[in-house]
Design a protein around this motif. Structure first.
Motif, PDB file in Angstrom:
ATOM      1  N   ASP A   7       0.812  -1.207   0.000  1.00 57.22           N
ATOM      2  CA  ASP A   7       0.000   0.000   0.000  1.00 57.22           C
ATOM      3  C   ASP A   7       0.853   1.269   0.000  1.00 57.22           C
ATOM      4  OD1 ASP A   7      -2.308  -1.575   0.049  1.00 57.22           O
ATOM      5  OD2 ASP A   7      -2.249  -1.685   2.243  1.00 57.22           O
ATOM      6  N   GLY A   8       1.963   1.251  -0.663  1.00 59.24           N
ATOM      7  CA  GLY A   8       2.802   2.428  -0.758  1.00 59.24           C
ATOM      8  C   GLY A   8       3.618   2.723   0.483  1.00 59.24           C
ATOM      9  N   ALA A   9       3.505   1.886   1.511  1.00 58.51           N
ATOM     10  CA  ALA A   9       4.245   2.128   2.751  1.00 58.51           C
ATOM     11  C   ALA A   9       5.730   1.845   2.530  1.00 58.51           C
ATOM     12  CB  ALA A   9       3.713   1.249   3.870  1.00 58.51           C
ATOM     13  N   PRO A  10       6.604   2.743   2.995  1.00 56.34           N
ATOM     14  CA  PRO A  10       8.039   2.438   2.893  1.00 56.34           C
ATOM     15  C   PRO A  10       8.367   1.211   3.737  1.00 56.34           C
ATOM     16  CG  PRO A  10       7.681   4.689   3.696  1.00 56.34           C
ATOM     17  CD  PRO A  10       6.348   4.027   3.597  1.00 56.34           C
ATOM     18  N   LEU A  11       9.271   0.417   3.245  1.00 61.72           N
ATOM     19  CA  LEU A  11       9.666  -0.803   3.945  1.00 61.72           C
ATOM     20  C   LEU A  11      10.125  -0.500   5.371  1.00 61.72           C
ATOM     21  CD1 LEU A  11       9.976  -3.829   3.498  1.00 61.72           C
ATOM     22  CD2 LEU A  11      12.209  -3.394   2.491  1.00 61.72           C
ATOM     23  N   SER A  12      10.813   0.621   5.559  1.00 62.74           N
ATOM     24  CA  SER A  12      11.342   0.958   6.883  1.00 62.74           C
ATOM     25  C   SER A  12      10.243   1.278   7.901  1.00 62.74           C
ATOM     26  CB  SER A  12      12.308   2.136   6.785  1.00 62.74           C
ATOM     27  OG  SER A  12      11.637   3.273   6.278  1.00 62.74           O
ATOM     28  N   SER A  13       9.005   1.523   7.431  1.00 55.19           N
ATOM     29  CA  SER A  13       7.915   1.829   8.367  1.00 55.19           C
ATOM     30  C   SER A  13       7.237   0.565   8.902  1.00 55.19           C
ATOM     31  CB  SER A  13       6.869   2.726   7.698  1.00 55.19           C
ATOM     32  OG  SER A  13       6.159   2.002   6.705  1.00 55.19           O
ATOM     33  N   ILE A  14       7.590  -0.589   8.362  1.00 50.03           N
ATOM     34  CA  ILE A  14       6.979  -1.856   8.785  1.00 50.03           C
ATOM     35  C   ILE A  14       7.841  -2.471   9.892  1.00 50.03           C
ATOM     36  CG2 ILE A  14       6.298  -4.153   8.002  1.00 50.03           C
ATOM     37  CD1 ILE A  14       5.988  -2.870   5.181  1.00 50.03           C
ATOM     38  N   ASP A  15       7.195  -2.906  10.974  1.00 49.98           N
ATOM     39  CA  ASP A  15       7.915  -3.512  12.102  1.00 49.98           C
ATOM     40  C   ASP A  15       8.749  -4.690  11.616  1.00 49.98           C
ATOM     41  OD1 ASP A  15       8.756  -4.803  14.439  1.00 49.98           O
ATOM     42  OD2 ASP A  15       6.856  -4.454  15.468  1.00 49.98           O
ATOM     43  N   VAL A  16      10.027  -4.689  11.965  1.00 54.72           N
ATOM     44  CA  VAL A  16      10.938  -5.737  11.517  1.00 54.72           C
ATOM     45  C   VAL A  16      10.456  -7.132  11.934  1.00 54.72           C
ATOM     46  CG1 VAL A  16      12.501  -5.623  13.501  1.00 54.72           C
ATOM     47  CG2 VAL A  16      13.400  -6.287  11.266  1.00 54.72           C
ATOM     48  N   GLU A  17       9.731  -7.223  13.050  1.00 58.92           N
ATOM     49  CA  GLU A  17       9.214  -8.526  13.490  1.00 58.92           C
ATOM     50  C   GLU A  17       8.263  -9.131  12.477  1.00 58.92           C
ATOM     51  OE1 GLU A  17       7.961  -9.350  17.541  1.00 58.92           O
ATOM     52  OE2 GLU A  17       8.938  -7.507  18.167  1.00 58.92           O
ATOM     53  N   THR A  18       7.709  -8.305  11.604  1.00 58.71           N
ATOM     54  CA  THR A  18       6.823  -8.799  10.552  1.00 58.71           C
ATOM     55  C   THR A  18       7.539  -9.819   9.667  1.00 58.71           C
ATOM     56  OG1 THR A  18       5.701  -6.668  10.509  1.00 58.71           O
ATOM     57  CG2 THR A  18       5.406  -8.057   8.570  1.00 58.71           C
ATOM     58  N   PHE A  19       8.865  -9.659   9.537  1.00 61.68           N
ATOM     59  CA  PHE A  19       9.615 -10.481   8.597  1.00 61.68           C
ATOM     60  C   PHE A  19      10.479 -11.549   9.261  1.00 61.68           C
ATOM     61  CE2 PHE A  19       9.276  -6.153   6.719  1.00 61.68           C
ATOM     62  CZ  PHE A  19       8.331  -6.473   5.753  1.00 61.68           C
ATOM     63  N   LEU A  20      10.451 -11.631  10.584  1.00 63.23           N
ATOM     64  CA  LEU A  20      11.319 -12.569  11.304  1.00 63.23           C
ATOM     65  C   LEU A  20      10.508 -13.632  12.033  1.00 63.23           C
ATOM     66  CD1 LEU A  20      13.834 -10.052  12.935  1.00 63.23           C
ATOM     67  CD2 LEU A  20      14.286 -11.605  11.019  1.00 63.23           C
ATOM     68  N   PRO A  21      11.066 -14.830  12.157  1.00 67.67           N
ATOM     69  CA  PRO A  21      10.411 -15.846  12.976  1.00 67.67           C
ATOM     70  C   PRO A  21      10.711 -15.659  14.464  1.00 67.67           C
ATOM     71  CG  PRO A  21      12.342 -16.774  11.927  1.00 67.67           C
ATOM     72  CD  PRO A  21      12.204 -15.357  11.432  1.00 67.67           C
ATOM     73  N   HIS A  22      11.515 -14.643  14.819  1.00 68.66           N
ATOM     74  CA  HIS A  22      11.882 -14.353  16.217  1.00 68.66           C
ATOM     75  C   HIS A  22      10.869 -13.385  16.821  1.00 68.66           C
ATOM     76  CE1 HIS A  22      15.499 -14.835  13.780  1.00 68.66           C
ATOM     77  NE2 HIS A  22      16.124 -15.292  14.835  1.00 68.66           N
ATOM     78  N   ARG A  23      10.869 -13.326  18.134  1.00 70.07           N
ATOM     79  CA  ARG A  23      10.120 -12.299  18.862  1.00 70.07           C
ATOM     80  C   ARG A  23      11.045 -11.671  19.892  1.00 70.07           C
ATOM     81  NH1 ARG A  23       8.145 -12.052  14.991  1.00 70.07           N
ATOM     82  NH2 ARG A  23       6.221 -12.939  14.281  1.00 70.07           N
ATOM     83  N   ARG A  24      10.718 -10.442  20.293  1.00 71.56           N
ATOM     84  CA  ARG A  24      11.534  -9.735  21.287  1.00 71.56           C
ATOM     85  C   ARG A  24      11.548 -10.534  22.588  1.00 71.56           C
ATOM     86  NH1 ARG A  24      12.834  -5.339  18.620  1.00 71.56           N
ATOM     87  NH2 ARG A  24      11.362  -4.539  17.108  1.00 71.56           N
ATOM     88  N   PRO A  25      12.624 -10.582  23.294  1.00 74.03           N
ATOM     89  CA  PRO A  25      13.817  -9.736  23.196  1.00 74.03           C
ATOM     90  C   PRO A  25      14.890 -10.279  22.250  1.00 74.03           C
ATOM     91  CG  PRO A  25      13.999 -11.079  25.130  1.00 74.03           C
ATOM     92  CD  PRO A  25      12.660 -11.406  24.501  1.00 74.03           C
ATOM     93  N   MET A  26      14.604 -11.311  21.487  1.00 69.08           N
ATOM     94  CA  MET A  26      15.632 -11.896  20.631  1.00 69.08           C
ATOM     95  C   MET A  26      15.673 -11.300  19.223  1.00 69.08           C
ATOM     96  SD  MET A  26      17.261 -13.491  22.770  1.00 69.08           S
ATOM     97  CE  MET A  26      18.533 -13.880  21.587  1.00 69.08           C
ATOM     98  N   VAL A  27      14.976 -10.201  19.008  1.00 72.33           N
ATOM     99  CA  VAL A  27      15.104  -9.466  17.747  1.00 72.33           C
ATOM    100  C   VAL A  27      16.205  -8.425  17.958  1.00 72.33           C
ATOM    101  CG1 VAL A  27      13.970  -7.931  16.114  1.00 72.33           C
ATOM    102  CG2 VAL A  27      12.703  -9.853  17.110  1.00 72.33           C
ATOM    103  N   LEU A  28      17.294  -8.564  17.227  1.00 68.50           N
ATOM    104  CA  LEU A  28      18.449  -7.684  17.436  1.00 68.50           C
ATOM    105  C   LEU A  28      18.534  -6.558  16.421  1.00 68.50           C
ATOM    106  CD1 LEU A  28      19.080 -10.132  19.214  1.00 68.50           C
ATOM    107  CD2 LEU A  28      21.451  -9.901  18.554  1.00 68.50           C
ATOM    108  N   ILE A  29      17.929  -6.726  15.252  1.00 65.71           N
ATOM    109  CA  ILE A  29      17.955  -5.659  14.246  1.00 65.71           C
ATOM    110  C   ILE A  29      16.694  -4.815  14.408  1.00 65.71           C
ATOM    111  CG2 ILE A  29      19.432  -6.931  12.658  1.00 65.71           C
ATOM    112  CD1 ILE A  29      16.931  -7.656  11.024  1.00 65.71           C
ATOM    113  N   ASP A  30      16.765  -3.546  13.979  1.00 66.15           N
ATOM    114  CA  ASP A  30      15.661  -2.619  14.237  1.00 66.15           C
ATOM    115  C   ASP A  30      14.814  -2.273  13.020  1.00 66.15           C
ATOM    116  OD1 ASP A  30      16.155  -2.124  17.067  1.00 66.15           O
ATOM    117  OD2 ASP A  30      18.005  -1.206  16.376  1.00 66.15           O
ATOM    118  N   GLU A  31      15.413  -2.226  11.848  1.00 72.60           N
ATOM    119  CA  GLU A  31      14.672  -1.785  10.662  1.00 72.60           C
ATOM    120  C   GLU A  31      15.114  -2.542   9.423  1.00 72.60           C
ATOM    121  OE1 GLU A  31      14.110   2.636  10.025  1.00 72.60           O
ATOM    122  OE2 GLU A  31      15.805   2.609  11.430  1.00 72.60           O
TER     123      GLU A  31
END
Length: 167
Positions: A7-31
């Protein structure tokens, strides 16, 4: 590079957890910053709240950089799976070659970008990536990272556990 996906949203505006099989606190990258053919660029912002932050060092030890690379590879797989309309799968870091980390610490208050490029991938899920971490325009780490993403993770784990008990 594809930096707008949904929907035209920049990739950087989407939560990185959307693309990872990890969940916090084990998500180390931010964007996730940019996606291209066989490549991805991510960002990690270092703060006191960063996983593995060491107050005595004033940052995150350099060996955590291999996980920044691995999670960026996982995010690339997640972006690609999402674009195909498929679920995000678990993958495994097998090892690295040509590892170089001349920077001792990822410093508090700084942002580091990780660039991953797929060099090779088999249909079995085995792949090799060229990975580089930058602080601004300066490269501070690099490695070729070997990963494996089985088609059936549960079967792979069951099979691996069964083979480890056989001696």
């Amino acid at each position: 590079m594809t930096d707008k996906l949904w929907d035209g949203a920049p990739l950087s505006s989407i939560d990185v957890e959307t693309f990872l099989p990890h969940r916090r606190p084990m998500v180390l990258i931010d964007e996730v910053l940019e996606h291209g053919h066989d490549s991805l660029l991510t960002a990690t912002h270092i703060s006191d709240a960063s996983p593995y932050f060491d107050e005595a060092l004033g940052g995150v030890p350099n060996y955590v950089g291999i996980e920044y690379m691995a999670q960026s590879i996982a995010a690339l797989a997640g972006v690609e799976a999402t674009l195909r309309g498929e679920p995000i799968q678990v993958g495994f870091l097998l090892g690295s070659r040509k590892l170089s980390m001349p920077l001792a610490v990822f410093a508090r208050g700084e942002t580091y970008t990780t660039e991953v490029k797929r060099l090779y991938q088999e249909d079995t899920g085995l792949a090799v990536f060229d990975c580089r971490i930058f602080h601004g325009a300066t490269q501070v780490a690099e490695a070729n990272v070997n990963v494996f993403q089985p088609q059936d993770t549960d079967a792979y784990i069951r099979e691996s556990q069964g083979s480890s008990t056989r001696i």
